[in-house]
Design an enzyme around this catalytic site. Sequence first.
Site, PDB file in Angstrom:
ATOM      1  N   GLY A   1      -4.647  -4.274  -3.813  1.00 49.37           N
ATOM      2  CA  GLY A   1      -5.635  -3.237  -4.128  1.00 49.37           C
ATOM      3  C   GLY A   1      -4.849  -1.994  -4.483  1.00 49.37           C
ATOM      4  O   GLY A   1      -4.227  -1.400  -3.611  1.00 49.37           O
ATOM      5  N   HIS A   2      -4.819  -1.642  -5.758  1.00 52.32           N
ATOM      6  CA  HIS A   2      -4.032  -0.496  -6.207  1.00 52.32           C
ATOM      7  C   HIS A   2      -4.982   0.615  -6.633  1.00 52.32           C
ATOM      8  O   HIS A   2      -5.807   0.424  -7.528  1.00 52.32           O
ATOM      9  CB  HIS A   2      -3.102  -0.908  -7.356  1.00 52.32           C
ATOM     10  CG  HIS A   2      -2.103  -1.954  -6.957  1.00 52.32           C
ATOM     11  ND1 HIS A   2      -1.219  -2.539  -7.819  1.00 52.32           N
ATOM     12  CD2 HIS A   2      -1.844  -2.517  -5.744  1.00 52.32           C
ATOM     13  CE1 HIS A   2      -0.463  -3.413  -7.165  1.00 52.32           C
ATOM     14  NE2 HIS A   2      -0.835  -3.421  -5.902  1.00 52.32           N
TER      15      HIS A   2
ATOM     16  N   ASP B   1       0.808  -1.223   0.000  1.00 47.57           N
ATOM     17  CA  ASP B   1       0.000   0.000   0.000  1.00 47.57           C
ATOM     18  C   ASP B   1       0.840   1.270   0.000  1.00 47.57           C
ATOM     19  O   ASP B   1       0.436   2.300   0.558  1.00 47.57           O
ATOM     20  CB  ASP B   1      -0.966   0.017   1.196  1.00 47.57           C
ATOM     21  CG  ASP B   1      -1.870  -1.203   1.206  1.00 47.57           C
ATOM     22  OD1 ASP B   1      -2.245  -1.664   0.108  1.00 47.57           O
ATOM     23  OD2 ASP B   1      -2.179  -1.705   2.299  1.00 47.57           O
TER      24      ASP B   1
ATOM     25  N   GLN C   1       1.935  -6.078  -3.290  1.00 48.19           N
ATOM     26  CA  GLN C   1       2.398  -6.235  -1.905  1.00 48.19           C
ATOM     27  C   GLN C   1       3.677  -5.394  -1.720  1.00 48.19           C
ATOM     28  O   GLN C   1       3.806  -4.363  -2.344  1.00 48.19           O
ATOM     29  CB  GLN C   1       2.630  -7.698  -1.544  1.00 48.19           C
ATOM     30  CG  GLN C   1       1.350  -8.513  -1.432  1.00 48.19           C
ATOM     31  CD  GLN C   1       0.677  -8.824  -2.758  1.00 48.19           C
ATOM     32  OE1 GLN C   1       1.276  -9.383  -3.648  1.00 48.19           O
ATOM     33  NE2 GLN C   1      -0.588  -8.480  -2.892  1.00 48.19           N
TER      34      GLN C   1
ATOM     35  N   LYS D   1       1.614   2.197  -5.103  1.00 49.51           N
ATOM     36  CA  LYS D   1       2.077   1.646  -6.390  1.00 49.51           C
ATOM     37  C   LYS D   1       1.123   2.030  -7.518  1.00 49.51           C
ATOM     38  O   LYS D   1       1.549   2.362  -8.612  1.00 49.51           O
ATOM     39  CB  LYS D   1       2.195   0.108  -6.295  1.00 49.51           C
ATOM     40  CG  LYS D   1       3.270  -0.336  -5.298  1.00 49.51           C
ATOM     41  CD  LYS D   1       3.306  -1.844  -5.115  1.00 49.51           C
ATOM     42  CE  LYS D   1       2.123  -2.405  -4.353  1.00 49.51           C
ATOM     43  NZ  LYS D   1       2.050  -2.027  -2.929  1.00 49.51           N
TER      44      LYS D   1
END
Length: 424
Positions: free
Chosen positions: A40-41, A13, A221, A16
């Site tokens: 989750g980007h 988080d 990640q 990215k």
Amino acid sequence: MPGVVIVGAQWGDEGKGKVVDIYTEHADMVVRFAGGPNAGHTLVVGADKLVVRLVPSGILRPRSTCVLGQGMVVDPTTLAAELAELDRRGLLAGRDLWLSDRAHLILPYHVVVDTLREKGAGAIGTTKRGVGPAYEDKAARVGIHAGALADPARLRAAVEVALARWAPVVQVLGGELPSADRVLADVEPARARLAPLLRDASAIVDDALKAGKRVLFEGAQGTLLDVDHGTYPFVTSSSAVAGGACTGAGVGPTRIQSVVGLTKAYTTRVGGGPFPTELHDEVGERIRKAGSEFGSVTGRPRRTGWLDVPALRYAARVNGFDGLALTKLDVLTGLPEVKACVAYRTPRGETKEFPIDALDSAEPVYRTFPGWTEDLSKARALDDLPRAARAFVDFVSHEIGCPHFVVSVGYERDDTILLRSPFG
Ligand code: GDP
Ligand code: IMO
Ligand code: MG
């Protein structure tokens, strides 16, 4: 060879999504090489916000080809839903998007196992998306390649074998497995949607690199969640470091031109595991609020704490960072003082190394910096930053021994100080 790898230097988080989106303006192809729907980007453009889990963050730029590499574990139903949403937004029209036929499938029984285990004593706070069990199957040489989506008979046979293998585990955990018919029926709509996207992803990426195209390898990640180099066993199950780009996309190390490491100006972690610089006070709460630190996949509040310089130096070592992207500097605005861990006190004395296998007995040594109150979001050059913020930014780069390529001062695309393109 114009291949650039972007990876998280912390526990995920780091931003990215935002940085990959910015770099994609200059890229022809974006390749996700590891992880699955645990990622989750977040992409923000104007009032529009999109969180991608499996699709590469280059998706907002119409020119870029998107590739899901063989290092990934892909839940077909999640991917099909993500594609439907992208279609609804008109983002798939006329675009090449390919799924490696050697990526591994996450199927409903993986999610059942992950969820059951998280109810028990060995819980580590996973995202319960079936990621760990799918990588277990892969390492145990019984996983199912995405290529099976093109062959329903092969898929059925493989699912039946997998269910028989997981049955005793699920029985011990006190749960129930879906039947093969149920699994296949659940997956069928996604199967039909995804089968035409299957390709030899390694060959596609190699062709692009050979043609001189600019390829971004997007990590998921972060280094401290990497299965080899992270805070084991509180890690994910994939190769999240830069080296994972080679195995996970199917290209050799000679194809990588540079590696960019992302770090927030502070630290967060979701899930269990050691976090020496964690804040349990109102400062941690303030950072959580100001930074909207709530998981983009699970909505869980993220644990917050000060920047950990030894951890970043460790990340710089195991990834070989050429440059840094420092994000969320704006979140620290208004704090009377800002701290960073610069060393650790351990039973064996003080060290500037990250004591990764002895974090529970290590005590951070902090350096304190004056805070700043000015709004940073309009800064577009380092000289636009207030003096105290600039001093902190310079300190990070100096301590890690790596130049900043990007300093991010807000969640919007434009709230960015762009210092250097990783493509040179
Ligand atoms: P990722 O998993 O590394 O892509 O990061 P996430 O998207 O899970 O979390 C990063 C969050 O921070 C997202 O909500 C981004 O919109 C936001 N973000 C990224 N960069 C900045 C920044 O510089 N400032 C602020 N305030 N938010 C940012
Ligand atoms: P992005 O790409 C933050 C964490 C989980 C848990 C551990 C194992 O958005 O940075 P898993 O479901 O992978 O088996 O969970 O890893 N985790 C993440 N934390 N960001 C992520 O992805 C994460 N992906 C997994 O919270 O602690
Ligand atoms: Mg995320």
